[in-house]
Design a protein around this motif. Sequence first.
Motif, PDB file in Angstrom:
ATOM      1  N   VAL A 228       1.374  -1.200  -0.160  1.00 46.42           N
ATOM      2  CA  VAL A 228      -0.165   0.076   0.090  1.00 46.42           C
ATOM      3  C   VAL A 228       0.469   1.374   0.512  1.00 46.42           C
ATOM      4  O   VAL A 228       0.731   2.466  -0.624  1.00 46.42           O
ATOM      5  CB  VAL A 228      -0.727   0.218   1.275  1.00 46.42           C
ATOM      6  N   GLY A 229       1.604   1.570   1.019  1.00 49.17           N
ATOM      7  CA  GLY A 229       2.878   2.376   0.479  1.00 49.17           C
ATOM      8  C   GLY A 229       3.505   2.693  -0.010  1.00 49.17           C
ATOM      9  O   GLY A 229       3.689   4.082  -0.997  1.00 49.17           O
ATOM     10  N   PHE A 230       3.855   1.279  -0.791  1.00 56.82           N
ATOM     11  CA  PHE A 230       4.879   1.528  -2.159  1.00 56.82           C
ATOM     12  C   PHE A 230       4.122   1.902  -3.192  1.00 56.82           C
ATOM     13  O   PHE A 230       4.584   2.480  -4.428  1.00 56.82           O
ATOM     14  CB  PHE A 230       5.282   0.399  -2.436  1.00 56.82           C
ATOM     15  N   MET A 231       3.396   1.505  -3.247  1.00 58.67           N
ATOM     16  CA  MET A 231       2.481   2.135  -4.438  1.00 58.67           C
ATOM     17  C   MET A 231       1.705   3.606  -4.689  1.00 58.67           C
ATOM     18  O   MET A 231       1.820   3.639  -5.628  1.00 58.67           O
ATOM     19  CB  MET A 231       0.412   1.139  -4.043  1.00 58.67           C
ATOM     20  N   ALA A 232       1.437   4.050  -2.897  1.00 61.54           N
ATOM     21  CA  ALA A 232       1.419   5.154  -3.149  1.00 61.54           C
ATOM     22  C   ALA A 232       2.811   6.537  -3.552  1.00 61.54           C
ATOM     23  O   ALA A 232       2.392   7.339  -4.143  1.00 61.54           O
ATOM     24  CB  ALA A 232       1.118   5.505  -1.516  1.00 61.54           C
ATOM     25  N   GLY A 233       2.766   6.135  -2.875  1.00 57.66           N
ATOM     26  CA  GLY A 233       4.862   6.528  -2.985  1.00 57.66           C
ATOM     27  C   GLY A 233       4.592   6.535  -4.495  1.00 57.66           C
ATOM     28  O   GLY A 233       5.556   7.819  -5.308  1.00 57.66           O
ATOM     29  N   ALA A 234       4.687   5.311  -5.573  1.00 55.69           N
ATOM     30  CA  ALA A 234       4.560   4.953  -7.006  1.00 55.69           C
ATOM     31  C   ALA A 234       4.069   6.029  -7.184  1.00 55.69           C
ATOM     32  O   ALA A 234       4.649   6.550  -8.916  1.00 55.69           O
ATOM     33  CB  ALA A 234       5.044   3.325  -7.151  1.00 55.69           C
ATOM     34  N   ALA A 235       3.232   6.178  -7.227  1.00 61.93           N
ATOM     35  CA  ALA A 235       2.537   7.307  -8.008  1.00 61.93           C
ATOM     36  C   ALA A 235       2.627   8.363  -7.277  1.00 61.93           C
ATOM     37  O   ALA A 235       2.175   8.981  -9.151  1.00 61.93           O
ATOM     38  CB  ALA A 235       0.265   6.776  -7.214  1.00 61.93           C
ATOM     39  N   ILE A 236       2.600   9.142  -6.148  1.00 62.62           N
ATOM     40  CA  ILE A 236       3.320  10.373  -6.911  1.00 62.62           C
ATOM     41  C   ILE A 236       4.372  10.720  -7.701  1.00 62.62           C
ATOM     42  O   ILE A 236       4.876  11.504  -8.683  1.00 62.62           O
ATOM     43  CB  ILE A 236       3.153  10.616  -5.110  1.00 62.62           C
ATOM     44  N   VAL A 237       5.261   9.690  -7.902  1.00 63.57           N
ATOM     45  CA  VAL A 237       6.635   9.981  -8.090  1.00 63.57           C
ATOM     46  C   VAL A 237       5.873   9.878  -9.906  1.00 63.57           C
ATOM     47  O   VAL A 237       6.389  10.418 -10.768  1.00 63.57           O
ATOM     48  CB  VAL A 237       7.766   8.784  -8.453  1.00 63.57           C
ATOM     49  N   ILE A 238       5.347   8.604 -10.414  1.00 64.16           N
ATOM     50  CA  ILE A 238       4.719   8.499 -11.884  1.00 64.16           C
ATOM     51  C   ILE A 238       3.990   9.983 -12.017  1.00 64.16           C
ATOM     52  O   ILE A 238       4.387  10.413 -13.133  1.00 64.16           O
ATOM     53  CB  ILE A 238       4.246   7.641 -11.457  1.00 64.16           C
ATOM     54  N   GLY A 239       3.516  10.275 -10.870  1.00 59.41           N
ATOM     55  CA  GLY A 239       2.167  11.212 -11.711  1.00 59.41           C
ATOM     56  C   GLY A 239       3.557  12.693 -11.645  1.00 59.41           C
ATOM     57  O   GLY A 239       2.968  13.884 -12.732  1.00 59.41           O
ATOM     58  N   LEU A 240       4.532  12.909 -10.539  1.00 63.54           N
ATOM     59  CA  LEU A 240       5.612  14.067 -10.977  1.00 63.54           C
ATOM     60  C   LEU A 240       6.302  13.668 -12.216  1.00 63.54           C
ATOM     61  O   LEU A 240       6.336  14.958 -12.659  1.00 63.54           O
ATOM     62  CB  LEU A 240       5.849  14.319  -9.426  1.00 63.54           C
TER      63      LEU A 240
ATOM     64  N   ASP B 154      -4.445   4.506  -1.899  1.00 64.15           N
ATOM     65  CA  ASP B 154      -5.708   4.130  -1.209  1.00 64.15           C
ATOM     66  C   ASP B 154      -5.631   4.773   0.535  1.00 64.15           C
ATOM     67  O   ASP B 154      -5.223   4.491   1.386  1.00 64.15           O
ATOM     68  CB  ASP B 154      -5.577   2.908  -1.386  1.00 64.15           C
ATOM     69  N   VAL B 155      -6.218   6.028   0.762  1.00 63.44           N
ATOM     70  CA  VAL B 155      -5.912   6.780   2.003  1.00 63.44           C
ATOM     71  C   VAL B 155      -6.688   5.829   2.668  1.00 63.44           C
ATOM     72  O   VAL B 155      -6.316   6.178   3.616  1.00 63.44           O
ATOM     73  CB  VAL B 155      -6.695   8.309   1.744  1.00 63.44           C
ATOM     74  N   LYS B 156      -7.977   5.238   2.356  1.00 65.53           N
ATOM     75  CA  LYS B 156      -8.755   4.811   3.563  1.00 65.53           C
ATOM     76  C   LYS B 156      -8.288   3.502   4.134  1.00 65.53           C
ATOM     77  O   LYS B 156      -8.513   3.597   5.195  1.00 65.53           O
ATOM     78  CB  LYS B 156     -10.118   4.099   2.680  1.00 65.53           C
ATOM     79  N   GLU B 157      -7.379   2.984   2.534  1.00 64.30           N
ATOM     80  CA  GLU B 157      -6.639   1.502   3.519  1.00 64.30           C
ATOM     81  C   GLU B 157      -5.391   1.498   4.364  1.00 64.30           C
ATOM     82  O   GLU B 157      -4.672   1.254   5.413  1.00 64.30           O
ATOM     83  CB  GLU B 157      -5.692   0.374   2.306  1.00 64.30           C
ATOM     84  N   VAL B 158      -4.679   3.034   3.907  1.00 62.38           N
ATOM     85  CA  VAL B 158      -3.848   3.867   5.688  1.00 62.38           C
ATOM     86  C   VAL B 158      -4.057   4.177   6.970  1.00 62.38           C
ATOM     87  O   VAL B 158      -3.524   3.564   7.614  1.00 62.38           O
ATOM     88  CB  VAL B 158      -2.948   4.861   4.608  1.00 62.38           C
ATOM     89  N   CYS B 159      -5.470   4.540   6.550  1.00 65.88           N
ATOM     90  CA  CYS B 159      -6.167   5.098   7.918  1.00 65.88           C
ATOM     91  C   CYS B 159      -6.273   3.173   8.478  1.00 65.88           C
ATOM     92  O   CYS B 159      -6.203   3.729   9.906  1.00 65.88           O
ATOM     93  CB  CYS B 159      -7.310   5.270   7.641  1.00 65.88           C
ATOM     94  N   ASN B 160      -7.364   2.424   8.011  1.00 63.76           N
ATOM     95  CA  ASN B 160      -7.532   1.668   8.115  1.00 63.76           C
ATOM     96  C   ASN B 160      -6.127   0.450   8.861  1.00 63.76           C
ATOM     97  O   ASN B 160      -6.204  -0.026   9.820  1.00 63.76           O
ATOM     98  CB  ASN B 160      -8.073   0.408   7.178  1.00 63.76           C
ATOM     99  N   ILE B 161      -5.486   1.071   8.515  1.00 64.14           N
ATOM    100  CA  ILE B 161      -4.129  -0.391   8.656  1.00 64.14           C
ATOM    101  C   ILE B 161      -3.485   0.815   9.775  1.00 64.14           C
ATOM    102  O   ILE B 161      -2.850   0.119  10.875  1.00 64.14           O
ATOM    103  CB  ILE B 161      -2.597   0.358   7.791  1.00 64.14           C
ATOM    104  N   TRP B 162      -4.042   1.872  10.294  1.00 63.87           N
ATOM    105  CA  TRP B 162      -3.029   2.981  11.843  1.00 63.87           C
ATOM    106  C   TRP B 162      -4.224   2.391  12.481  1.00 63.87           C
ATOM    107  O   TRP B 162      -3.782   2.435  13.940  1.00 63.87           O
ATOM    108  CB  TRP B 162      -3.685   4.385  11.102  1.00 63.87           C
TER     109      TRP B 162
END
Length: 650
Positions: free
Chosen positions: A201-213, A445-453
């Motif tokens: 989940v964390g890897f995908m989110a970070g990769a998505a931001i890098v890809i977007g930039l 997936d912000v919702k899943e990050v909150c769920n993990i927390w």
Amino acid sequence: MDSSIESTSAAKNADEESRRRRMGDIVLNTPEPPALWHEISVSIKEEVFPRSSEPFSLLTWILSAAQGLFPVLQWGRSYSFKYFRSDFMAGLTLASLGIPQSIGYANLAKLDPQYGLYTSVVPPLIYSVMGTSRDIAIGPVAVVSLLLSSMVQKVVDPTADPIAYRKLVFTATLFTGIFQASFGMFRLGFLVDFLSHAAIVGFMAGAAIVIGLQQLKGLLGINHFTNKTNIVSVIKAVWVALHQPWHYGNFLIGCVFLIFILCARFMARRNKKLFWLSAIAPLLSVILSTLLVFVMRADKHGVKIIQHVTGGLNPSSVKQLQLQGPYVGECAKIGLVCAVIALTEAIAVGRSFASINGYKLDGNKEMIAMGFMNVAGSLSSCYVATGSFSRTAVNFSAGCKTTVSNIVMAVTVFIALQLLTRLLYYTPVTILASIILSALPGLIDVKEVCNIWEIDKMDFLTCIGAFLGVLFGSVEIGLSAAVIISFAKIIIRSIRPHIEMLGRIQGTDIFCSIRQYPTAAQTQGVLLIRIDSSFLCFMNANFIRERITRWVMEECDPNDKKPGEKIHSVVIDMSTVMNVDTSGTAAVGEMHKELLFLGIQLAIANPGWQAIHKMKRAGLVERIGGEWVFLTAGEAVRACLAAKDAACGC
């Protein structure tokens, strides 16, 4: 009368003692557990030669192996025209999304557009006869494209030497396929599990931001851009580029069609019947933007276009594979990382849709299928392919029934390669950036990050470690951070296992944690402790011994205890301890000596099979006394109380 009562009581006590001894004998007289080599050989035999009720014959084995390798031989016998009609429509819908996405992901992988299209032809055909998922759509994906380009460009610069770069990509793809197939053949799928759900989940989110930039290069029409993937370098490159001449037409076209694609996706989510609108929006964007540039001759006024796209059949890339030279080791390393990431994404996607449709996904067969398709792809000018979540969702929504939809998609892409590549000459580069950007929100997936927390703070730390590692370091640093944090969590919990003090629930013979169940009462004079670790070993043996000894000393403190409450027995509940090593047996032996010096009896309850076997081998049972090893914690507590009463003459 009194003598009669005493004799009856003595008889009961004798019966109870006899029963306890029988229970203890059950623990001590178990057969020897199987040797390690025997367990390994049985496991391999069961995996390689699964049990079958049919009599063994060479023909039966060949047919079983063929059906296992090619699942199409099983479901193909019941395939009907009704299924084909559904798969045909799903395949066409899939192609309408796959063609523009494949071109965009090839650009992300720093390859020419046709290589993304090639990757949507051969791998899906191979998977369709070897895969076990009915829904998964095969092709290039954003995360793997970024991962491949970010690692290979550290070896060869794609701008300075595109031919050498392309050769290394094909070689890394070959190694990816070899590793994936090996994982499946040798049942090594557990290696994929090293990346936990939180890490992905964390890897995908970070990769998505890098890809977007990184897509800002195409969206703004920037000529010179950094090859680094961390957020600091990318933002710095964009900042420098914005202070240089750039054409607003690229940004305008990209934003307009990005909004169009996102609106189409929003409408499709609101109304499930309009799923096709979301699927064809990228293709419509390519067609309309290409016509716009051609009619207005915008390429003469600063709008960047794709220009030449090579069409035709996938050319052979066998001679381009670099299996000798200084970069073979680097390609193998890149292949291993890509293999794990691609399998993790594909199996996660496949299992999600398999659970929805109520069928089972065979993980090992999936690995073999993915491996063979990437090996075949590396020989036919393809780079790493895997299952795409966005395209799989479209395939599912379009009503696919089998993997034939992948065949239809591959044939459609092949026809496009034969007939339509010349029409892509005026396609603006910014539209590819828009298509990639439109696919990125699904990776965060912000919702899943909150769920993990909410569920597990250590898992959240793994998630954030992967996210920040990708964002501020590199893809490799993000993956390494996630794996290191995950292993650190396991090691910490192994070194510092929970040790619980147990008490009895009133009116029952149930013993449970006093911290978890405050109503549980500690038995007077007996300290009952449970070790919550499956392995009593060198990592945790001294910690456990010191913790138990400290508790005993605290309980025996004369300043805190009344005269009748002194601890006379310690019972260690080893029901969760499945195994021990030499450090574990030595720690228990030392604990026994320390307690004996204090005049306290040590008893052991319900040790695991391997644990009691090794304790007997080490002579520990003999030193403690076989009569002080019990089947249950309740038996141990009763024996300790009876021994105390006997010593007092009660």
